[in-house]
Design a protein around this motif. Structure first.
Motif, short mmCIF file in Angstrom:
data_model
loop_
_atom_site.label_atom_id
_atom_site.label_comp_id
_atom_site.label_asym_id
_atom_site.label_seq_id
_atom_site.Cartn_x
_atom_site.Cartn_y
_atom_site.Cartn_z
N VAL A 39 5.12 -15.54 -13.10
CA VAL A 39 5.22 -14.80 -11.84
C VAL A 39 5.34 -13.29 -12.05
CG1 VAL A 39 6.26 -16.77 -10.68
CG2 VAL A 39 7.75 -15.04 -11.69
N GLY A 40 5.50 -12.88 -13.31
CA GLY A 40 5.45 -11.45 -13.63
C GLY A 40 6.74 -10.68 -13.49
N LEU A 73 14.59 -12.95 -12.48
CA LEU A 73 14.32 -14.25 -11.86
C LEU A 73 15.62 -14.97 -11.50
CD1 LEU A 73 12.15 -16.35 -11.06
CD2 LEU A 73 12.32 -17.26 -13.39
N GLN A 74 16.55 -14.99 -12.45
CA GLN A 74 17.85 -15.63 -12.19
C GLN A 74 18.60 -14.90 -11.08
OE1 GLN A 74 18.83 -18.46 -13.19
NE2 GLN A 74 18.86 -18.74 -15.41
N ARG A 75 18.60 -13.59 -11.13
CA ARG A 75 19.30 -12.80 -10.11
C ARG A 75 18.67 -13.02 -8.74
NH1 ARG A 75 18.29 -7.44 -8.41
NH2 ARG A 75 20.08 -6.48 -7.35
N GLY A 76 17.35 -13.07 -8.69
CA GLY A 76 16.66 -13.28 -7.42
C GLY A 76 16.99 -14.63 -6.81
N PHE A 77 17.05 -15.67 -7.64
CA PHE A 77 17.40 -17.00 -7.13
C PHE A 77 18.83 -17.02 -6.60
CE2 PHE A 77 13.51 -18.76 -8.51
CZ PHE A 77 13.42 -20.06 -8.02
N LYS A 124 10.33 -5.82 -2.09
CA LYS A 124 9.48 -6.80 -1.42
C LYS A 124 8.62 -7.57 -2.41
CE LYS A 124 9.19 -4.50 3.10
NZ LYS A 124 8.28 -3.89 4.10
N GLU A 125 8.05 -6.85 -3.39
CA GLU A 125 7.18 -7.53 -4.36
C GLU A 125 7.99 -8.51 -5.23
OE1 GLU A 125 7.68 -3.18 -5.85
OE2 GLU A 125 7.50 -4.27 -3.94
N THR A 126 9.27 -8.15 -5.51
CA THR A 126 10.12 -9.06 -6.29
C THR A 126 10.44 -10.31 -5.49
OG1 THR A 126 11.11 -7.19 -7.46
CG2 THR A 126 12.29 -9.28 -7.54
N ILE A 127 10.72 -10.14 -4.19
CA ILE A 127 11.00 -11.29 -3.33
C ILE A 127 9.80 -12.24 -3.30
CG2 ILE A 127 11.43 -12.01 -0.94
CD1 ILE A 127 13.07 -9.46 -0.60
N ALA A 128 8.61 -11.67 -3.19
CA ALA A 128 7.40 -12.49 -3.17
C ALA A 128 7.25 -13.28 -4.46
CB ALA A 128 6.18 -11.60 -2.95
N LYS A 129 7.59 -12.64 -5.60
CA LYS A 129 7.48 -13.32 -6.89
C LYS A 129 8.53 -14.43 -7.02
CE LYS A 129 5.49 -9.33 -9.29
NZ LYS A 129 5.69 -8.27 -10.31
N ILE A 130 9.71 -14.20 -6.46
CA ILE A 130 10.75 -15.24 -6.50
C ILE A 130 10.29 -16.45 -5.70
CG2 ILE A 130 13.13 -15.82 -5.88
CD1 ILE A 130 12.92 -13.85 -8.20
N HIS A 131 9.71 -16.22 -4.54
CA HIS A 131 9.23 -17.33 -3.71
C HIS A 131 8.06 -18.05 -4.39
CE1 HIS A 131 11.59 -17.20 -0.02
NE2 HIS A 131 11.64 -15.89 -0.17
N TYR A 132 7.24 -17.30 -5.12
CA TYR A 132 6.14 -17.91 -5.87
C TYR A 132 6.71 -18.83 -6.96
CZ TYR A 132 1.95 -18.23 -8.83
OH TYR A 132 0.89 -18.68 -9.59
#
Length: 364
Positions: free
Chosen positions: A283-284, A290-294, A253-261
């Protein structure tokens, strides 16, 4: 040809040569000319590097603090050698060169960084790609055949950067890649034929259509893509193991929030976006996360998402007809109108001018 004619005139003297004598002289001159063309020039690696550096300084070929252009001296051949610092301590080299003589460059035993390279044109062997691991490199020679044009790219970096781009669960270098970091031991060197995907990415790097910050972001993504393709055979076991424990990609969840940020930052800075490394740091999370999250959340890379949003904003501005095409291109961060038009047409199937005139987009 001028040298050839002068030599004959100087050797004739006050008398005219007989047919046989002239034929002998002509043959001698042809042999001399052939030997001159067939001459082999040998450099040490240090001497050749100094030669290029002196040529660069004489022409002031520096585009920025992170990009240098070295031109082949005109008396030696033609072409260039370009170096770009894509990430801190990670350099991309692009070379396109042709020599007027056979050239040999000798390199002694040396402490060597990690290198990944692809030769696109001018094959001297079937294996046209390589991975040269970090460690002690044995002495070797590189032979460039006379008038043979070669075009290729190299990625060079300290082996420990592999932990940044391809980290394990503990954040350290993947065990499958540790053989590429030998330190004081003999390095590992692997040569093989590049597949179509590797060749395509290498060609895209050479033909990068962007400038400035867009160019750097584009090359950052392509460099990681090329390294992944080259390292894929060694990562297959890692991927298979991950597939067994995780059937579908998940994010905390915290990673998703950082990706959206990160997404919000890009939307606010379409004209002047941060570098991938800067965005990840802000974004930390790591650049690979970051690439994987996008990819998971938005179905594209960071650069791909940025480009899509720029094009959507550009389309909206063009439909309003309050600004020229050039002004819209500048607003969404394109300094080169041609690059903007190409990106816009790839996205919508019509040119910016057609959009401005009211033509509807082509369904993709």
């Amino acid at each position: 040809m001028r040298f050839f004619q002068l030599s004959i005139l100087c050797d004739r003297g006050p008398k005219t040569l007989s047919s046989f004598g002239f034929a002998v002289k002509l043959l001698q001159l042809i042999i001399i000319k052939f030997l001159a063309l067939a001459m082999t020039i040998t450099f040490t690696d240090d001497d050749y590097t100094k030669l290029l550096e002196n040529e660069r300084k004489s022409k002031c070929n520096v585009y920025s603090e992170s990009e240098y252009l070295y031109e082949i001296p005109k008396q030696l051949g033609q072409g260039y050698y370009r170096q770009i610092e894509v990430y801190p301590n990670l350099w991309l080299s692009i070379d396109d060169q042709q020599f007027y003589h056979d050239v040999i460059i000798k390199t002694p035993d040396n402490n060597h960084p990690l290198q990944v390279g692809v030769l696109i044109f001018g094959l001297v062997r079937e294996e046209n790609s390589f991975i040269s691991g970090g460690g002690v490199q044995r002495k070797f020679e590189v032979f460039f055949r006379q008038f043979q044009r070669t075009v290729g790219i190299e990625i060079e970096m300290p082996p420990e950067l592999l932990a940044t781009f391809f980290p394990g669960e503990d954040g350290k270098m993947l065990p499958q890649l540790k053989f590429l970091a030998k330190e004081n031991d003999w390095q590992a060197a692997i040569f093989r034929k590049a597949n179509a995907a590797t060749q395509s990415v290498a060609q895209q790097i050479i033909n990068c259509p962007y400038q400035g910050i867009n160019k750097r972001m584009y090359l950052q993504g392509k460099v990681i893509e090329l390294m992944a393709l080259q390292l894929m055979p060694f990562l297959e076991n890692c991927v298979q193991d991950a597939a067994k424990t995780q059937l579908s990609p998940r994010l905390k969840k915290e990673t998703i929030a950082k990706i959206h940020y990160a997404r919000e930052i890009l939307l606010l800075r379409l004209e002047n976006p941060p570098l991938l490394s800067e965005l990840a740091q802000r974004v930390g999370i790591s650049e690979s996360s970051l690439q994987r999250g996008f990819q998971i959340l938005f179905g594209t890379t960071v650069f791909g998402y940025l480009t899509n949003q720029r094009m959507e904003h550009a389309q909206q501005l063009l439909r309003e007809r309050n600004l020229t095409v050039a002004e819209v291109a500048n607003i969404v961060g394109y300094a080169h109108l041609g690059h903007f038009a190409a990106a816009f047409k790839r996205r919508f199937g019509i040119t910016p001018r057609e959009c401005f005139s009211g033509k509807k987009r082509v369904s993709l």
